[in-house]
Motif scaffolding. Structure first.
Motif, PDB file in Angstrom:
ATOM      1  N   GLN A  93       0.825  -1.213   0.000  1.00 51.98           N
ATOM      2  CA  GLN A  93       0.000   0.000   0.000  1.00 51.98           C
ATOM      3  C   GLN A  93       0.853   1.255   0.000  1.00 51.98           C
ATOM      4  O   GLN A  93       0.496   2.273  -0.588  1.00 51.98           O
ATOM      5  CB  GLN A  93      -0.915  -0.014   1.226  1.00 51.98           C
ATOM      6  CG  GLN A  93      -2.086   0.940   1.137  1.00 51.98           C
ATOM      7  CD  GLN A  93      -3.070   0.555   0.049  1.00 51.98           C
ATOM      8  OE1 GLN A  93      -3.426  -0.606  -0.083  1.00 51.98           O
ATOM      9  NE2 GLN A  93      -3.493   1.521  -0.745  1.00 51.98           N
ATOM     10  N   THR A  94       2.024   1.188   0.644  1.00 52.84           N
ATOM     11  CA  THR A  94       2.915   2.349   0.696  1.00 52.84           C
ATOM     12  C   THR A  94       3.319   2.793  -0.698  1.00 52.84           C
ATOM     13  O   THR A  94       3.222   3.969  -1.047  1.00 52.84           O
ATOM     14  CB  THR A  94       4.170   2.008   1.524  1.00 52.84           C
ATOM     15  OG1 THR A  94       3.763   1.740   2.868  1.00 52.84           O
ATOM     16  CG2 THR A  94       5.163   3.154   1.517  1.00 52.84           C
ATOM     17  N   ALA A  95       3.790   1.856  -1.514  1.00 57.00           N
ATOM     18  CA  ALA A  95       4.235   2.198  -2.869  1.00 57.00           C
ATOM     19  C   ALA A  95       3.072   2.675  -3.726  1.00 57.00           C
ATOM     20  O   ALA A  95       3.207   3.626  -4.519  1.00 57.00           O
ATOM     21  CB  ALA A  95       4.907   0.989  -3.516  1.00 57.00           C
ATOM     22  N   LEU A  96       1.922   2.021  -3.581  1.00 57.71           N
ATOM     23  CA  LEU A  96       0.765   2.400  -4.387  1.00 57.71           C
ATOM     24  C   LEU A  96       0.312   3.827  -4.033  1.00 57.71           C
ATOM     25  O   LEU A  96       0.042   4.647  -4.917  1.00 57.71           O
ATOM     26  CB  LEU A  96      -0.367   1.409  -4.133  1.00 57.71           C
ATOM     27  CG  LEU A  96      -1.292   1.088  -5.304  1.00 57.71           C
ATOM     28  CD1 LEU A  96      -0.505   0.563  -6.500  1.00 57.71           C
ATOM     29  CD2 LEU A  96      -2.331   0.071  -4.888  1.00 57.71           C
ATOM     30  N   ASN A  97       0.263   4.132  -2.732  1.00 53.60           N
ATOM     31  CA  ASN A  97      -0.136   5.482  -2.311  1.00 53.60           C
ATOM     32  C   ASN A  97       0.850   6.539  -2.800  1.00 53.60           C
ATOM     33  O   ASN A  97       0.465   7.636  -3.212  1.00 53.60           O
ATOM     34  CB  ASN A  97      -0.252   5.547  -0.790  1.00 53.60           C
ATOM     35  CG  ASN A  97      -1.470   4.802  -0.269  1.00 53.60           C
ATOM     36  OD1 ASN A  97      -2.284   4.294  -1.040  1.00 53.60           O
ATOM     37  ND2 ASN A  97      -1.596   4.718   1.040  1.00 53.60           N
ATOM     38  N   LEU A  98       2.161   6.207  -2.742  1.00 49.50           N
ATOM     39  CA  LEU A  98       3.176   7.158  -3.208  1.00 49.50           C
ATOM     40  C   LEU A  98       3.077   7.394  -4.708  1.00 49.50           C
ATOM     41  O   LEU A  98       3.255   8.515  -5.188  1.00 49.50           O
ATOM     42  CB  LEU A  98       4.577   6.654  -2.854  1.00 49.50           C
ATOM     43  CG  LEU A  98       5.141   7.145  -1.519  1.00 49.50           C
ATOM     44  CD1 LEU A  98       6.412   6.383  -1.186  1.00 49.50           C
ATOM     45  CD2 LEU A  98       5.414   8.639  -1.562  1.00 49.50           C
ATOM     46  N   ALA A  99       2.792   6.345  -5.457  1.00 55.24           N
ATOM     47  CA  ALA A  99       2.632   6.492  -6.906  1.00 55.24           C
ATOM     48  C   ALA A  99       1.478   7.436  -7.215  1.00 55.24           C
ATOM     49  O   ALA A  99       1.565   8.288  -8.116  1.00 55.24           O
ATOM     50  CB  ALA A  99       2.406   5.128  -7.551  1.00 55.24           C
ATOM     51  N   MET A 100       0.402   7.296  -6.436  1.00 58.26           N
ATOM     52  CA  MET A 100      -0.742   8.188  -6.632  1.00 58.26           C
ATOM     53  C   MET A 100      -0.361   9.633  -6.299  1.00 58.26           C
ATOM     54  O   MET A 100      -0.733  10.571  -7.010  1.00 58.26           O
ATOM     55  CB  MET A 100      -1.899   7.727  -5.749  1.00 58.26           C
ATOM     56  CG  MET A 100      -2.407   6.329  -6.055  1.00 58.26           C
ATOM     57  SD  MET A 100      -3.150   6.197  -7.689  1.00 58.26           S
ATOM     58  CE  MET A 100      -4.789   6.806  -7.332  1.00 58.26           C
ATOM     59  N   GLU A 101       0.404   9.831  -5.211  1.00 56.99           N
ATOM     60  CA  GLU A 101       0.852  11.185  -4.846  1.00 56.99           C
ATOM     61  C   GLU A 101       1.722  11.786  -5.941  1.00 56.99           C
ATOM     62  O   GLU A 101       1.591  12.980  -6.262  1.00 56.99           O
ATOM     63  CB  GLU A 101       1.635  11.135  -3.534  1.00 56.99           C
ATOM     64  CG  GLU A 101       0.792  10.950  -2.286  1.00 56.99           C
ATOM     65  CD  GLU A 101       1.641  11.028  -1.027  1.00 56.99           C
ATOM     66  OE1 GLU A 101       2.349  12.030  -0.849  1.00 56.99           O
ATOM     67  OE2 GLU A 101       1.610  10.068  -0.241  1.00 56.99           O
ATOM     68  N   LEU A 102       2.616  10.983  -6.499  1.00 64.65           N
ATOM     69  CA  LEU A 102       3.501  11.481  -7.559  1.00 64.65           C
ATOM     70  C   LEU A 102       2.693  11.891  -8.780  1.00 64.65           C
ATOM     71  O   LEU A 102       3.003  12.887  -9.441  1.00 64.65           O
ATOM     72  CB  LEU A 102       4.532  10.415  -7.930  1.00 64.65           C
ATOM     73  CG  LEU A 102       5.646  10.165  -6.904  1.00 64.65           C
ATOM     74  CD1 LEU A 102       6.380   8.864  -7.218  1.00 64.65           C
ATOM     75  CD2 LEU A 102       6.645  11.325  -6.883  1.00 64.65           C
TER      76      LEU A 102
END
Length: 1024
Positions: A93-102
């Motif tokens: 979930q961490t990577a997925l959330n960061l991808a969305m933020e980017l």
């Protein structure tokens, strides 16, 4: 179509520190993907803040950034590395959330970075619960009635409409954090209030209850050509209401009719297409009403997940590897199956065995503190609480289940064996002891129908549990002379261990082993092949069974067996898997055939292509000895998997197995407190005054002589288990009563004078029998009284005087030589009033080995493995104590959010699940980076609230420009007592300190971080 040639550099984001809900499975998936992409010629840039994993090994990716997983750092890395694509589906979930933020911040568009594997719209539709429900209704699939709410009032109104109980699912949180079941308006107010605070978008789904329904998962793969395959089905033994990560699960599903399975399969294909996951793996969860057959969709993860790791190990199908290759353009029918070499990846796996996963919990680490409102509950719900898991494979469900039970490495059945039927019935609510209570009740004759009604467990599973219980009851009525070879064979086919059979008939385990061998009863080893033995398997991935045909190829050339660390738990985590994998790699390079034995489905060590042979088996003396006697390796390495393999060392040596590295006798000399005390005294190394007590009377006598306060703990435990500081005799009596009640065997108790305020020091060293090299001396930020695994740690030391560091190095060399260490040695010291005291020595890999290896630029576990095989430190080119030109800090993460009844407070017993790492040429900036990596975002300015602190500390913050407040609106909390305000600070996501030393380090870190403009650098650059 072939792999895309327009992509050159691919960015992969890891999952950060290990925590409940996001653990070693993402180290496994990320590592697998990096290896696959680099083999295809892509340049891979990896970002992760976790030092304990193989993923952040500097040799894995082309550029490895051990940096905080935060938008501002990711943007700088993107600007520096200019990746062509970002693969966001491998870091949880961490990577997925960061991808969305980017995406939302315009970073990817600004630098021309393409999202591959899953696009923004697909992630949004799969993760946003409101959009997901709308998408399911669009394609005609049923979902539980629910409403996305952003306020307490909306949630209460919906609950009044659908009736209680209702389920709360906060948006974009991990492992069900903040969620749960509310049976009343009062419970909903508390639960939904917390859920809205924890959700990064401050919304939550309030949903009608489907508690007690049967729960299933499908692992699904899709490629660009719209080929969709189902990797496996997974059935939860526990019904809806228990998080799938906390449930016993079985693959393939056992109780579905073919019509039901095909309906679910078709739905899964429709879902992955509607959500729009371009390529790769997704996990889709369903619930089925056991009375009506109504099928509803629960949720979908548009990424690899914890279940993906389990499905990969269960089937031999490398989901993360295939997902990575599909993301760069391959089709499923173009990718070969590594195991058969004949079938393509578009063939759905078929398995002719049963796999069972059982979670491992660490509730004993978390208690409600005295005089604290509320309480800590071991009840399981929709919020995940387990810290690890085991997997076992058998030809039948019973065999698989019983092997998984013993893989847990503790006997919970002993806790329930003496309970009355009413007491056992109280354990039928969801909790870690429920399955043992079920077996015991069935032994007592409780009808399966009653248990089914009370638990929601399907009667098919209860039928098998009843057969197991009947066998165990029959054993207790059987005399040793009546146990025939035929009966023994039947019991072994049902998965019962020698120890269980011995207990039942009143013999010793060794006697059952002799009886079994005399009858010629030994397991054979089957192969995981993805195709139910239709094609030959080329990858030796094995499990045991009591059948006729053995599928293991005979030994060729010199070989070494490496024992893994079993299920992840607090005190023995992924860092030991790191050491075991490094041993495999080093010994393979040295020309040995490597054999890995482990029971953990989350890890890199149990990837089918890590070792030359993988035995997915329980780490018990019985199971390990059978493997070793079948394989006859030239050496066995027990030093790298933590306490689990060390406990087996004596039994393996007595059975004639060649233990490599430090001898079991030397290990015992270090772990036996009295022997170690004598050794330290002979070497002239000071120790805190202490004693060893065999019982309560001796403990009280020693305590009166030593004086209070005292540090007390049982012998031979890991992670500070049951370690405590006692202030007086009443506290000691209460402590002893509790320990003797909780630990089945009456352990000896170690008592030491408590060095209040001492600086603790950790040392990792390597020795080859002649030379000793000190790899790293680490200073703890928190003072004595906080477990070393829970303290922030800095390498090299900052505040220790140089003469103390030299004394530590000298004592370490003396201990290594006296213990005849051949490999790794970890020693812990305390420094107080100009004096260095030794606390303990562990001649094995420690949890700090990955951190030190990355800090000093030397693969210590690889060196240790090669030393055990006969190499010297001179031959390895590692002959001088390490002196890195920068500072490395390790900070920890503790899963306080998962346990609402516990006030967050650190002490002598370890409670952290993971760690982050910060690097800088300034020690305080390294500390600041490590805090960010642990999601502890220190404010550079603002309001600070203090609880039970001194005026000197308050004035220091005031002089640094912070506003001091007593109100509830603050940016940082400093609390030197276990105040309930700590719980509130954590739920609001506000940073906090609980020790004076950490608060001072944090203040200096903030001072230096103001205007510092921290620039991320790859790990390789720090050592350049």
């Amino acid at each position: 179509m072939p792999a895309r040639k327009d992509l050159k550099t691919i960015l992969i984001i890891g999952s950060g520190p290990i925590t409940i809900g996001q653990a070693a499975e993402f180290d496994y998936s990320g590592t697998q993907a990096v290896k696959a992409l680099r083999r295809e010629g892509y340049r891979v840039v990896l970002v992760n803040s976790n030092p304990a994993t193989i993923m952040t090994d500097p040799a894995l990716a082309d550029a490895t950034y051990i940096e905080p997983l935060r938008l501002e750092f990711l943007e700088k890395i993107v600007a520096r590395e200019r990746p062509d694509a970002l693969l966001p589906t491998l870091g949880g979930q961490t990577a997925l959330n960061l991808a969305m933020e980017l995406c939302e911040a315009g970073v990817l568009e600004r630098y021309g970075v393409e999202l591959i594997g899953a696009n923004y719209a697909a992630i949004k539709k799969g993760e946003d619960r409101e959009q997901f429900q709308a998408a399911m209704k669009k394609i005609g699939l049923d979902v539980p009635r629910g409403l996305m709410v952003s306020s307490l009032e909306e949630g209460l109104a919906f609950a009044r409409e659908v009736g209680y109980p209702v389920i709360v699912r906060p948006s974009f949180t991990l492992g069900g954090s903040g969620g749960g079941v509310a049976a009343s308006e009062e419970e909903l107010r508390e639960l939904l209030g917390r859920g809205l605070r924890l959700s990064p978008v401050h919304t939550a789904l309030v949903e009608e209850s489907i508690l007690g329904w049967k729960e299933y998962e499908l692992e699904v793969m899709r490629d660009h050509a719209d080929t969709v395959v189902i990797i496996t089905s997974i059935e939860n033994v526990d019904p809806m209401g228990v998080h799938t990560g906390d449930s016993i699960t079985v693959a393939p599903a056992q109780t579905l009719t073919d019509v039901e399975y095909q309906k679910m399969r078709d739905a899964a294909k429709d879902i992955i297409r509607e959500i729009g996951v371009d390529t790769g793996g997704s996990n889709i969860q369903f619930a089925v009403n056991p009375k009506s057959g109504r099928l509803v969709v629960i949720e979908m993860n548009p990424r690899v997940s914890r279940s993906s790791a389990l499905a990969s190990k269960a089937t031999g199908y490398p989901i993360a590897k295939i997902a990575a290759l599909l993301a760069v353009g391959y089709r499923l029918d173009e990718l070969p199956n590594d195991i058969t070499k004949k079938t393509p990846a578009s063939f759905e796996p078929t398995i002719d065995y049963v796999v069972t996963k059982i979670p491992r919990f660490a509730f004993e680490k978390f208690r409600t503190l005295p005089n604290t409102a509320g309480g800590f509950s071991t009840r399981l719900g929709t919020q995940m609480k387990s810290v690890g898991e085991v997997m076992a494979t058998g030809r039948t469900f019973k065999e698989s289940f019983m092997k998984a039970l013993r893989s847990l490495e503790f006997d919970v059945s002993a806790d329930v064996a003496d309970l009355s039927v009413p007491e056992l019935e109280k354990l039928l609510e969801p909790n870690p002891k429920r399955i043992f209570a079920v077996l015991e009740l069935l032994k007592h004759g409780t009808p399966a129908e009653e248990i089914a009604a009370a638990t929601g467990i399907d009667r098919w599973f209860l039928h098998h549990f009843k057969e197991i219980a009947a066998e165990m009851a029959r054993l207790e009525a059987t005399s040793p002379s009546e146990l025939s070879p035929a009966e023994l064979y039947a019991l072994k086919r049902k998965g019962l261990s020698d120890a269980q059979i011995a207990t039942g008939v009143g013999l010793e385990e060794a006697e059952i082993r002799e009886k079994r061998h005399a009858a010629g009863l030994r397991p054979v080893y089957k192969t995981v092949d993805t195709c139910a033995a239709e094609f030959e398997a080329y990858t030796p991935y094995h499990y045991s069974a009591y059948e006729v045909e053995d599928e293991v190829s005979d030994k060729q050339g010199p070989s070494v067996a490496i024992l893994g660390s079993g299920p992840i738990r607090i005190g023995q985590g992924v860092e030991f898997d790191y050491s075991a994998v490094h041993a495999v790699w080093a010994l393979q390079e040295a020309g040995y055939t490597t054999l890995m034995v482990n029971s953990n489905p989350e890890t890199v060590s149990t990837d089918y292509d890590t070792a030359d042979k993988l035995y997915f088996e329980p780490l018990t003396a019985e199971d390990v000895l059978e493997i070793l006697e079948r394989e006859r390796p030239d050496g066995v390495i027990v030093q790298l998997g933590g306490q689990t393999p060390l406990k087996l060392a004596r039994a393996l040596e007595e059975a004639g197995q060649p233990i490599w590295g430090t001898s079991p006798a030397s290990i015992h000399a270090a772990e036996d407190r009295q022997a170690f005390n004598r050794l330290a005294a002979e070497l002239g190394i000071p120790q805190p005054a202490g004693a060893v007590a065999a019982d309560e009377r001796e403990a009280l006598e020693h305590a009166r002589r030593l004086g209070y306060p005292l540090m007390v703990r049982p012998s031979y435990v890991l992670g500070g288990r049951a370690m405590q500081v006692v202030q007086d005799e009443d506290e000691l009596k209460a402590y002893l009563s509790q320990v003797y009640a909780e630990l089945a065997s009456k352990p000896t108790i170690l008592l030491d004078a408590y060095l209040d305020g001492a600086i603790e020091i950790d040392v990792d060293a390597l020795a080859d029998g002649e030379r000793v090299v000190v790899a790293g001396v680490m200073e703890h930020v928190e003072r004595a009284g906080v477990h070393s695994g829970d303290s922030a740690t800095i390498l090299p030391p900052v505040t220790l005087p140089e003469e103390a560091v030299e004394t530590v190095r000298d004592y370490t060399r003396k201990l290594a030589r006296a213990l005849d260490v051949r490999g790794l040695l970890n020693v812990q010291y305390a420094y107080k009033d100009g004096q260095v005291y030794v606390l303990e020595a562990n001649p094995r890999a420690s949890r700090t080995v990955p951190f030190v290896s990355k800090a000093v630029g030397h693969p210590l576990a690889k060196y240790a493995a090669l030393i055990s095989a006969g190499k010297t430190l001179a031959e390895l080119g590692f002959v001088e104590d390490s002196e890195p030109g920068f500072y490395s800090v390790k900070e920890v993460t503790v899963p306080w959010l998962k346990f609402p009844g516990v006030v967050p407070w650190l002490g002598p017993e370890m409670r952290s699940t993971g760690e982050s790492m910060g690097l800088d040429r300034d020690p305080y900036l390294a500390y600041y980076r490590a805090q960010l990596g642990a999601n502890h975002v220190l404010p550079l300015e603002g309001r600070v609230r203090f609880i039970d602190t001194d005026s000197e500390l308050i004035n220091a913050y005031r002089e640094a420009g912070f506003e001091i407040t007593e109100g509830e609106d603050y940016d940082l909390l400093v609390s030197l007592s276990p105040d309930p305000e700590l719980r509130r600070a954590i739920e609001l996501g506000r940073p906090y300190f609980t020790t004076r030393e950490a608060a001072l380090w944090g203040l200096e870190a903030v001072r230096r971080a103001r205007g510092a403009g921290l620039e991320p650098q790859p790990l390789q650059a720090w050592h350049a």
